[in-house]
Enzyme design. Structure first.
Site, PDB file in Angstrom:
ATOM      1  N   GLU A  25       0.658  -1.345  -0.136  1.00  0.00           N
ATOM      2  CA  GLU A  25       0.217  -0.125   0.100  1.00  0.00           C
ATOM      3  C   GLU A  25       1.014   1.445  -0.110  1.00  0.00           C
ATOM      4  O   GLU A  25       2.098   1.290   0.345  1.00  0.00           O
ATOM      5  CB  GLU A  25      -1.000   0.021   1.209  1.00  0.00           C
ATOM      6  N   LYS A 160      -3.156  -2.063  15.966  1.00  0.00           N
ATOM      7  CA  LYS A 160      -2.704  -1.169  17.077  1.00  0.00           C
ATOM      8  C   LYS A 160      -3.924  -1.039  17.947  1.00  0.00           C
ATOM      9  O   LYS A 160      -4.901  -0.988  17.541  1.00  0.00           O
ATOM     10  CB  LYS A 160      -2.171   0.284  16.451  1.00  0.00           C
TER      11      LYS A 160
HETATM   12  N1  PSU Z   1      -2.716   1.514  10.759  1.00  0.00           N
HETATM   13  C1  PSU Z   1      -1.305   1.488  10.940  1.00  0.00           C
HETATM   14  N2  PSU Z   1      -0.503   2.102   9.839  1.00  0.00           N
HETATM   15  C2  PSU Z   1      -1.143   2.792   8.757  1.00  0.00           C
HETATM   16  C3  PSU Z   1      -2.529   2.583   8.462  1.00  0.00           C
HETATM   17  C4  PSU Z   1      -3.077   1.975   9.540  1.00  0.00           C
HETATM   18  O1  PSU Z   1      -0.603   1.088  11.779  1.00  0.00           O
HETATM   19  O2  PSU Z   1      -0.341   3.184   7.878  1.00  0.00           O
HETATM   20  C5  PSU Z   1      -3.269   3.254   7.406  1.00  0.00           C
HETATM   21  C6  PSU Z   1      -3.280   2.098   6.388  1.00  0.00           C
HETATM   22  O3  PSU Z   1      -3.323   2.610   5.071  1.00  0.00           O
HETATM   23  C7  PSU Z   1      -5.055   1.723   6.749  1.00  0.00           C
HETATM   24  C8  PSU Z   1      -5.667   2.927   7.016  1.00  0.00           C
HETATM   25  O4  PSU Z   1      -5.805   1.144   5.580  1.00  0.00           O
HETATM   26  O5  PSU Z   1      -4.565   3.772   7.743  1.00  0.00           O
HETATM   27  C9  PSU Z   1      -6.834   2.929   7.913  1.00  0.00           C
HETATM   28  O6  PSU Z   1      -7.361   4.494   7.932  1.00  0.00           O
HETATM   29  P1  PSU Z   1      -8.714   4.479   8.443  1.00  0.00           P
HETATM   30  O7  PSU Z   1      -8.637   4.092   9.955  1.00  0.00           O
HETATM   31  O8  PSU Z   1      -9.114   6.022   8.369  1.00  0.00           O
HETATM   32  O9  PSU Z   1      -9.738   3.617   7.825  1.00  0.00           O
END
Ligand code: PSU
Ligand code: MN
Length: 301
Positions: A25, A160
């Site tokens: 990603e 996390k």
């Molecule tokens: N969690 C991490 N590192 C990240 C992300 C999440 O530990 O870089 C990023 C990923 O791209 C994940 C996104 O898909 O954040 C999720 O965002 P949201 O909670 O806004 O859906």
């Protein structure tokens, strides 16, 4: 083929020849880590995948094209622009494409584009999930819906504890997403190997990961599979330190009224700030570890 999709020559050739490909990603590059460590890490992750016998396909949206396979120059461009690149989830695709804009792909959009290109395995750090307090905010990542719909295996280091891990597992169960622990029965919590929550199944080899996912594909059951791979012991962080930083980061996000798509990047940056460089080192190591497992699994598929 989808007219918006642009597969790099190297990735296209690997797919044509039936060689293993691993998707990566780009939100982790633009929003997940600071420059220049983000670019260095992205290139190291690609190299790790090559060293383990697969072809990396970093996924992003550039000039309105859905790219499966980025050049080192494109990775540098996304890493340098950082948070000025739009963090692109499913709902962002139509307007970004119509405007011929750039976008950094989250787990959700990386899965969508990987599936379009015919890539089945995807390595990352952490996924989005059900946020703490979601009973009132309704902040639930689109990543969970995508795992329910799109046939890609996502290899991560768990979630996390900025998230409510228990509710995240409940949601995945409702949506029929298998949650696998690689070499463990316990859901890893990203920076640490332990969360106190159980995964659905423990699997110990890339062969069995591939076999389970192949069975899912061949049955025609929609959706992906979540593989959680614990951070190597030597890089894991003391839980008290990381949990204190996370609690403080969440409190600050609430006080500042951070909402929606800003929440995850805000919390990630704050946790990093509160733990000094330690959490960044751990983050880099766990991504490399996931890239290795993804390459080995893609070879088996
Ligand atoms: N969690 C991490 N590192 C990240 C992300 C999440 O530990 O870089 C990023 C990923 O791209 C994940 C996104 O898909 O954040 C999720 O965002 P949201 O909670 O806004 O859906
Ligand atoms: Mn959200």
């Amino acid at each position: 083929m989808n007219k918006f999709l642009s597969i790099s020559p190297e990735v296209q050739q690997a797919l044509d020849e039936g060689r293993p490909v691993v998707a990566l990603e780009s939100t982790i590059i633009s929003h997940g880590m600071p420059y220049p460590q983000n670019v260095e890490t992205a290139l190291r992750v690609e190299q790790t995948i090559r060293d383990n016998g697969a072809v990396p396909a970093t996924i992003a949206i550039i000039g309105g094209k859905l790219k499966a396979g980025c050049t080192p120059e494109e990775i540098e461009y996304l890493g340098k622009k950082g948070k000025d690149v739009t963090k692109a989830s499913r709902r962002d695709l139509p307007v970004l494409i119509a405007r011929k804009a750039d976008g950094a792909t989250t787990v959700t959009t990386t899965m969508i584009i990987a599936a379009m290109a015919g890539i089945r395995v995807f390595a990352t750090g952490g996924i989005g999930g059900v946020h703490r307090g979601a009973e009132t905010t309704m902040d639930i990542s689109a990543d969970l819906e995508e795992l329910a719909m799109t046939p890609v295996m996502v290899i991560c280091a768990g979630a996390k504890s900025i998230l409510d891990l228990g509710l995240t597992l409940e949601y995945l169960e409702t949506k029929g997403v298998p949650v696998i622990g690689y070499g463990t029965e316990e859901l890893p919590a990203f920076y640490t190997r332990h969360s106190g929550f159980k995964v659905d199944y423990r699997i110990d080899t890339p062969q069995e990961l591939a076999a389970a996912f192949r069975a899912k594909l061949e049955m025609g059951l929609q959706g992906g599979m979540l593989v959680t791979n614990p951070i190597p012991e030597e890089y894991s962080m003391p839980p008290e330190i990381i949990n204190r930083a996370i609690d403080e980061a969440i409190e600050e996000a609430v006080n500042q009224g951070i909402r929606g798509k800003e929440t995850t990047p805000f919390l990630l940056a704050k946790v990093k700030e509160l733990t000094g460089g330690d959490s960044l080192d751990a983050n880099i190591q766990l991504v490399l570890n996931n890239a290795r497992l993804a390459a080995l699994t893609a070879r088996e598929l």
